[in-house]
Design a protein around this motif. Sequence first.
Motif: not given
Length: 135
Positions: A36-43, A90-93, A113-122
């Motif tokens: 599963f993914s758990f989104d931490m922040f987006r607009s 989103e950049d920084g998602m 069972r959880c990963s470290v945060p993954v950050r998207i950089t566009t």
Amino acid sequence: ELRVGHGSNPSSPELTVTAKITNPSNTPGAFPVMIFSFDMFRSTTPEYKRLRAFDKIWMEANSSQEVSFTISIDDLHFIGNHDERHYVLEDGMEFVIGMGPEVDCRTDPGDKRCSVPVRITTDPDYVAACDAACG
């Protein structure tokens, strides 16, 4: 045990999720593995928890094995705030990958069972509003 990375290529548009699964019982059987993914922040309001990959594996009694899943960066797009045609990143998602239906990586980020945060950089010239609609 859960690991998330880009495999051997750090600039890959895919994430590799590797999990070590253990059958501690004296009985062999089929075990579901769900990522599963758990989104931490987006607009826009994110889903709290989203199934990204799954499989069922056969395991012998008292054994362990590693399973790997590939998640395409395209699978991380979400519906933007314009209309349902605007699939965007989103950049920084940031999001966390978790393993298993009972895990909650937002309330218990220290769970193994959880990963470290993954950050998207566009790319700097990426315009999220036009990701799908303008293309």
